[in-house]
Write a protein that holds these residues in place. Structure first.
Motif, short mmCIF file in Angstrom:
data_model
loop_
_atom_site.label_atom_id
_atom_site.label_comp_id
_atom_site.label_asym_id
_atom_site.label_seq_id
_atom_site.Cartn_x
_atom_site.Cartn_y
_atom_site.Cartn_z
N ILE A 1 -6.71 13.28 -5.47
CA ILE A 1 -6.22 14.56 -4.95
C ILE A 1 -7.06 15.04 -3.77
O ILE A 1 -6.55 15.57 -2.78
N THR A 2 -8.37 14.82 -3.82
CA THR A 2 -9.25 15.31 -2.76
C THR A 2 -9.03 14.55 -1.46
O THR A 2 -8.83 15.13 -0.39
N SER A 3 -9.03 13.20 -1.53
CA SER A 3 -8.87 12.39 -0.32
C SER A 3 -7.41 12.13 0.03
O SER A 3 -7.12 11.62 1.11
N GLN A 4 -6.52 12.47 -0.90
CA GLN A 4 -5.08 12.25 -0.72
C GLN A 4 -4.78 10.78 -0.38
O GLN A 4 -3.98 10.46 0.49
N GLY B 1 -7.31 23.93 -2.05
CA GLY B 1 -7.70 22.53 -2.19
C GLY B 1 -7.62 21.98 -3.59
O GLY B 1 -8.16 20.91 -3.86
N THR B 2 -6.95 22.70 -4.49
CA THR B 2 -6.91 22.25 -5.89
C THR B 2 -5.49 22.12 -6.44
O THR B 2 -5.15 21.12 -7.04
N ILE B 3 -4.64 23.11 -6.24
CA ILE B 3 -3.32 23.15 -6.87
C ILE B 3 -2.24 23.03 -5.80
O ILE B 3 -2.32 23.68 -4.77
N PRO B 4 -1.21 22.20 -6.05
CA PRO B 4 -0.12 22.09 -5.07
C PRO B 4 0.61 23.42 -4.90
O PRO B 4 0.79 24.18 -5.86
N ARG B 5 1.01 23.72 -3.69
CA ARG B 5 1.71 24.96 -3.40
C ARG B 5 3.15 24.85 -3.90
O ARG B 5 3.87 23.90 -3.57
N PRO B 6 3.60 25.80 -4.70
CA PRO B 6 4.98 25.77 -5.20
C PRO B 6 5.99 25.84 -4.05
O PRO B 6 5.75 26.47 -3.03
N GLY B 7 7.12 25.16 -4.25
CA GLY B 7 8.17 25.17 -3.24
C GLY B 7 7.97 24.18 -2.12
O GLY B 7 8.81 24.10 -1.22
N THR B 8 6.91 23.41 -2.15
CA THR B 8 6.66 22.40 -1.10
C THR B 8 6.87 21.00 -1.67
O THR B 8 6.95 20.82 -2.88
N ASN B 9 6.92 20.05 -0.76
CA ASN B 9 7.09 18.66 -1.17
C ASN B 9 5.90 17.83 -0.70
O ASN B 9 5.24 18.17 0.30
N MET B 10 5.64 16.76 -1.43
CA MET B 10 4.60 15.81 -1.04
C MET B 10 5.29 14.53 -0.59
O MET B 10 6.22 14.05 -1.25
N SER B 11 4.86 13.99 0.52
CA SER B 11 5.47 12.77 1.05
C SER B 11 4.57 11.57 0.77
O SER B 11 3.37 11.61 1.03
N LEU B 12 5.19 10.50 0.25
CA LEU B 12 4.50 9.24 0.04
C LEU B 12 5.19 8.17 0.88
O LEU B 12 6.42 8.09 0.89
N GLY C 1 0.82 -1.21 0.00
CA GLY C 1 0.00 0.00 0.00
C GLY C 1 0.85 1.25 0.00
O GLY C 1 2.03 1.23 0.37
N VAL C 2 0.26 2.34 -0.45
CA VAL C 2 0.94 3.64 -0.48
C VAL C 2 -0.01 4.67 0.09
O VAL C 2 -1.20 4.71 -0.26
N SER C 3 0.50 5.48 0.98
CA SER C 3 -0.32 6.55 1.59
C SER C 3 0.34 7.90 1.35
O SER C 3 1.57 8.00 1.30
N VAL C 4 -0.49 8.91 1.18
CA VAL C 4 -0.02 10.29 1.01
C VAL C 4 0.01 10.94 2.38
O VAL C 4 -1.02 11.13 3.03
N ASP C 5 1.21 11.29 2.85
CA ASP C 5 1.34 11.87 4.19
C ASP C 5 1.20 13.39 4.19
O ASP C 5 0.68 13.97 5.14
N ARG C 6 1.67 14.02 3.14
CA ARG C 6 1.64 15.48 3.14
C ARG C 6 1.47 16.00 1.72
O ARG C 6 2.27 15.71 0.85
N LEU C 7 0.40 16.75 1.50
CA LEU C 7 0.15 17.38 0.21
C LEU C 7 -0.50 18.74 0.47
O LEU C 7 -1.67 18.84 0.84
N MET D 1 8.79 -3.30 5.43
CA MET D 1 9.48 -2.04 5.68
C MET D 1 8.63 -0.89 5.12
O MET D 1 7.85 -1.08 4.18
N ASN D 2 8.78 0.27 5.71
CA ASN D 2 8.13 1.48 5.23
C ASN D 2 9.17 2.38 4.57
O ASN D 2 10.18 2.71 5.18
N VAL D 3 8.91 2.72 3.33
CA VAL D 3 9.81 3.58 2.56
C VAL D 3 9.10 4.90 2.31
O VAL D 3 8.03 4.94 1.70
N THR D 4 9.69 5.99 2.80
CA THR D 4 9.11 7.32 2.64
C THR D 4 9.82 8.06 1.50
O THR D 4 11.05 8.16 1.50
N VAL D 5 9.04 8.55 0.56
CA VAL D 5 9.58 9.25 -0.61
C VAL D 5 9.07 10.69 -0.58
O VAL D 5 7.85 10.92 -0.49
N ASP D 6 9.99 11.62 -0.64
CA ASP D 6 9.62 13.05 -0.74
C ASP D 6 9.53 13.43 -2.21
O ASP D 6 10.51 13.37 -2.95
#
Length: 215
Positions: free
Chosen positions: A199-202, A81-92, A70-76, A140-145
């Protein structure tokens, strides 16, 4: 008196009982020696057959199985609520498991996981080396930025966000070694996954994976 011209011939010496017993004992010893050799040869043949059967069945090196559970979105961080903020990262965070079906431990090196969006690599992570015990599963849990600036630079991002779904792919590689008795095998497990992020439920809405093992 009339003298006979015939000469008396001596009788041939007869076989004594001691000679017969010696010959019989030698024959018995020879038969016993042949039987011992036959038994030893049969045992060696049986052992060799059993070892060959075990090597090609029970002790045969089987392919380790890597699975993306499984893969979960930790931070978006989104703007309105529509467009990713520039300069930030999303964690999976990926829940990865390595199942070892062999009767010996599978020692693997550092794992590598990369995330791609529309063919461009947008994130990468490395996991520590470890060991999957015999006939056990190592998780194992692998976190990708994910670097969002690389995502925002893709021309098709607008249409994907309009649909509310973001399709990405991942590539995971695990290399290691399995040793059973005198048999040592180097194994490389590769896995490609395609995932759809809501994108809505991340959350990961759909995921498909293909594995390839090279020995």
């Amino acid at each position: 008196m009339v003298e006979t011209s015939e000469q008396v011939r001596p009788l041939a010496p007869g076989h004594t009982s001691s000679d017969d017993e010696a010959t019989s004992a030698a024959g018995i010893r020879r038969k016993r020696w042949l039987r011992c050799c036959a038994c030893v040869g049969a045992l060696l043949l049986i052992q060799a057959t059993v070892i060959v059967i075990l090597i090609f069945t029970v002790f045969k090196v089987k392919d380790p199985v890597i699975r993306m559970n499984g893969v979960s979105v930790d931070r978006l961080d989104l703007i309105n609520g529509t467009i990713p903020r520039p300069g930030t990262n999303m964690s999976l965070t990926a829940d990865v498991s390595v199942r070892n079906p062999n009767f010996a431990s599978f020692r693997y090196q550092n794992t590598t996981t990369a995330i791609f969006y529309r063919g461009a690599m947008i994130g990468e992570a490395r996991g520590p080396a470890g060991k999957a015990r015999a006939r056990r599963t190592m998780r194992m849990n692998v976190t990708v930025d994910v670097i969002m600036d690389r995502v925002l630079s893709q021309p098709g991002l607008g249409s994907d966000f309009s649909s509310g779904l973001l399709t990405m792919s991942s590539y995971t590689e695990v290399g290691g070694r399995v040793k059973i008795l005198v048999v040592k095998k180097h194994v490389m497990v590769k896995m490609n996954c395609t995932m759809t992020v809501n994108i809505t439920s991340q959350a990961i809405q759909q995921q498909k994976c293909k594995r390839k093992v090279k020995i």
